[in-house]
Design a protein around this motif. Structure first.
Motif, mmCIF file in Angstrom:
data_model
loop_
_atom_site.group_PDB
_atom_site.id
_atom_site.type_symbol
_atom_site.label_atom_id
_atom_site.label_comp_id
_atom_site.label_asym_id
_atom_site.label_seq_id
_atom_site.Cartn_x
_atom_site.Cartn_y
_atom_site.Cartn_z
ATOM 1 N N LEU A 30 6.184 32.268 -26.678
ATOM 2 C CA LEU A 30 5.950 32.356 -28.123
ATOM 3 C C LEU A 30 5.506 33.752 -28.539
ATOM 4 O O LEU A 30 5.888 34.235 -29.609
ATOM 5 N N ARG A 31 4.714 34.419 -27.717
ATOM 6 C CA ARG A 31 4.306 35.779 -28.049
ATOM 7 C C ARG A 31 5.517 36.697 -28.140
ATOM 8 O O ARG A 31 5.663 37.462 -29.088
ATOM 9 N N GLN A 32 6.397 36.597 -27.156
ATOM 10 C CA GLN A 32 7.587 37.438 -27.169
ATOM 11 C C GLN A 32 8.471 37.120 -28.374
ATOM 12 O O GLN A 32 9.065 38.006 -28.959
ATOM 13 N N PHE A 33 8.546 35.844 -28.739
ATOM 14 C CA PHE A 33 9.357 35.491 -29.901
ATOM 15 C C PHE A 33 8.728 36.014 -31.188
ATOM 16 O O PHE A 33 9.430 36.534 -32.061
ATOM 17 N N PHE A 34 7.413 35.881 -31.314
ATOM 18 C CA PHE A 34 6.746 36.354 -32.532
ATOM 19 C C PHE A 34 6.841 37.872 -32.673
ATOM 20 O O PHE A 34 6.822 38.394 -33.782
ATOM 21 N N LEU A 35 6.947 38.588 -31.564
ATOM 22 C CA LEU A 35 7.117 40.037 -31.634
ATOM 23 C C LEU A 35 8.475 40.431 -32.211
ATOM 24 O O LEU A 35 8.630 41.542 -32.719
ATOM 25 N N THR A 36 9.455 39.541 -32.127
ATOM 26 C CA THR A 36 10.777 39.854 -32.663
ATOM 27 C C THR A 36 10.866 39.648 -34.173
ATOM 28 O O THR A 36 11.831 40.102 -34.786
ATOM 29 N N ILE A 37 9.901 38.959 -34.765
ATOM 30 C CA ILE A 37 9.924 38.745 -36.211
ATOM 31 C C ILE A 37 9.503 40.043 -36.896
ATOM 32 O O ILE A 37 8.446 40.594 -36.592
ATOM 33 N N ASP A 48 3.763 39.037 -52.263
ATOM 34 C CA ASP A 48 4.086 37.991 -53.229
ATOM 35 C C ASP A 48 2.933 37.031 -53.468
ATOM 36 O O ASP A 48 3.052 36.116 -54.280
ATOM 37 N N GLY A 49 1.824 37.219 -52.770
ATOM 38 C CA GLY A 49 0.632 36.410 -53.017
ATOM 39 C C GLY A 49 0.409 35.283 -52.035
ATOM 40 O O GLY A 49 -0.416 34.404 -52.282
ATOM 41 N N CYS A 50 1.091 35.290 -50.940
ATOM 42 C CA CYS A 50 0.940 34.236 -49.938
ATOM 43 C C CYS A 50 -0.253 34.573 -49.030
ATOM 44 O O CYS A 50 -0.465 35.727 -48.667
ATOM 45 N N SER A 51 -1.019 33.563 -48.666
ATOM 46 C CA SER A 51 -2.133 33.787 -47.749
ATOM 47 C C SER A 51 -1.607 33.923 -46.322
ATOM 48 O O SER A 51 -0.431 33.692 -46.058
ATOM 49 N N TYR A 52 -2.501 34.295 -45.396
ATOM 50 C CA TYR A 52 -2.069 34.432 -44.004
ATOM 51 C C TYR A 52 -1.606 33.085 -43.442
ATOM 52 O O TYR A 52 -0.632 33.026 -42.695
ATOM 53 N N TRP A 53 -2.303 32.026 -43.802
ATOM 54 C CA TRP A 53 -1.885 30.691 -43.366
ATOM 55 C C TRP A 53 -0.544 30.323 -43.988
ATOM 56 O O TRP A 53 0.318 29.741 -43.331
ATOM 57 N N GLY A 54 -0.342 30.676 -45.245
ATOM 58 C CA GLY A 54 0.933 30.413 -45.904
ATOM 59 C C GLY A 54 2.079 31.189 -45.277
ATOM 60 O O GLY A 54 3.189 30.680 -45.159
ATOM 61 N N ILE A 59 6.877 31.013 -43.345
ATOM 62 C CA ILE A 59 7.843 32.012 -42.886
ATOM 63 C C ILE A 59 7.937 32.041 -41.366
ATOM 64 O O ILE A 59 9.014 31.880 -40.794
ATOM 65 N N VAL A 60 6.819 32.231 -40.696
ATOM 66 C CA VAL A 60 6.851 32.421 -39.245
ATOM 67 C C VAL A 60 7.201 31.125 -38.514
ATOM 68 O O VAL A 60 8.044 31.127 -37.610
ATOM 69 N N LEU A 61 6.577 30.033 -38.885
ATOM 70 C CA LEU A 61 6.830 28.766 -38.189
ATOM 71 C C LEU A 61 8.275 28.287 -38.328
ATOM 72 O O LEU A 61 8.876 27.881 -37.327
ATOM 73 N N PRO A 62 8.886 28.321 -39.523
ATOM 74 C CA PRO A 62 10.307 27.933 -39.573
ATOM 75 C C PRO A 62 11.212 28.854 -38.745
ATOM 76 O O PRO A 62 12.201 28.391 -38.176
ATOM 77 N N LEU A 63 10.867 30.132 -38.684
ATOM 78 C CA LEU A 63 11.668 31.039 -37.856
ATOM 79 C C LEU A 63 11.475 30.774 -36.366
ATOM 80 O O LEU A 63 12.333 31.105 -35.551
ATOM 81 N N ALA A 64 10.343 30.186 -36.007
ATOM 82 C CA ALA A 64 10.020 29.956 -34.598
ATOM 83 C C ALA A 64 10.531 28.618 -34.078
ATOM 84 O O ALA A 64 10.271 28.280 -32.924
ATOM 85 N N ARG A 65 11.271 27.871 -34.884
ATOM 86 C CA ARG A 65 11.754 26.566 -34.423
ATOM 87 C C ARG A 65 12.578 26.636 -33.144
ATOM 88 O O ARG A 65 12.408 25.792 -32.261
ATOM 89 N N PRO A 66 13.497 27.599 -32.988
ATOM 90 C CA PRO A 66 14.236 27.646 -31.711
ATOM 91 C C PRO A 66 13.330 27.871 -30.501
ATOM 92 O O PRO A 66 13.517 27.245 -29.458
#
Length: 189
Positions: A30-37, A48-54, A59-66
């Motif tokens: 997961l670390r290696q995958f998150f580095l590619t985002i 745009d006003g999104c919090s870190y949790w948002g 954004i990050v979690l839907p991209l990390a589905r694979p």
């Protein structure tokens, strides 16, 4: 083992489940995958006003589905095929997992091979069902992709002697025209 004994989890379901929830391989994957985002996605969401949790949730979690799906498959297979940890952590036969139960069927003087092989097949069925489901999903995706391009349908019609009475001829002609156009484009290149 010592931690499980201190927590009082020896010979319990917690000792079989909790250690498989976290792994160094999962952290690394997961670390290696998150580095590619790209950080620009996160920065744009924050602007745009999104919090870190948002940002993480939208954004990050839907991209990390694979990556999460891959980790799930590997974790499942590792937990399902594990033999030593359940053997060490459980004493009661009620908590014995399938691989340990199969080892109970082997005895020094006599082994009931048909029963052992039937148990081995039963141990293999969930893995086969899961992997076949993943393979079928992948094949369905590629079929949809190729049908959109018109290649799969025409190739299938040519290879299998397609039954025209079940298929709209107009659609078939369009698919064949698309296939021939793609063939000529590929030959020109």
């Amino acid at each position: 083992f010592s931690l499980m004994r201190l927590l009082g989890w020896r010979d319990s379901y917690q000792a079989l489940i909790v250690p498989h929830l976290f792994s160094a391989f999962g952290v690394f994957l997961l670390r290696q995958f998150f580095l590619t985002i790209p950080p620009s996605l996160e920065e744009a969401a924050i602007i745009d006003g999104c919090s870190y949790w948002g940002v993480f949730q939208r954004i990050v979690l839907p991209l990390a589905r694979p990556a999460l799906a891959t980790l799930t498959v590997f974790a499942f297979l590792q937990a399902w095929n594990d033999f030593m940890w359940p053997l060490i952590m459980t004493d009661s036969p009620e908590l014995a997992v399938l691989s340990v139960g199969l080892s109970y069927l082997q005895q020094m003087s006599h082994t009931d091979w048909p029963l052992l092989m039937a148990g081995a097949v039963m141990a293999l069925l969930p893995v086969l069902a899961y992997t076949n489901q993943e393979i079928a999903t992948s094949i369905a995706f590629f079929k949809r992709l190729l049908v959109r391009k018109g290649i799969f349908a025409t190739a299938r019609m040519r290879m299998t002697g397609f039954r025209w009475d079940r298929f709209n001829e107009r659609i078939a002609e369009e698919l064949i025209d698309r296939y021939l156009a793609l063939e000529t484009e590929v030959q020109e290149v």
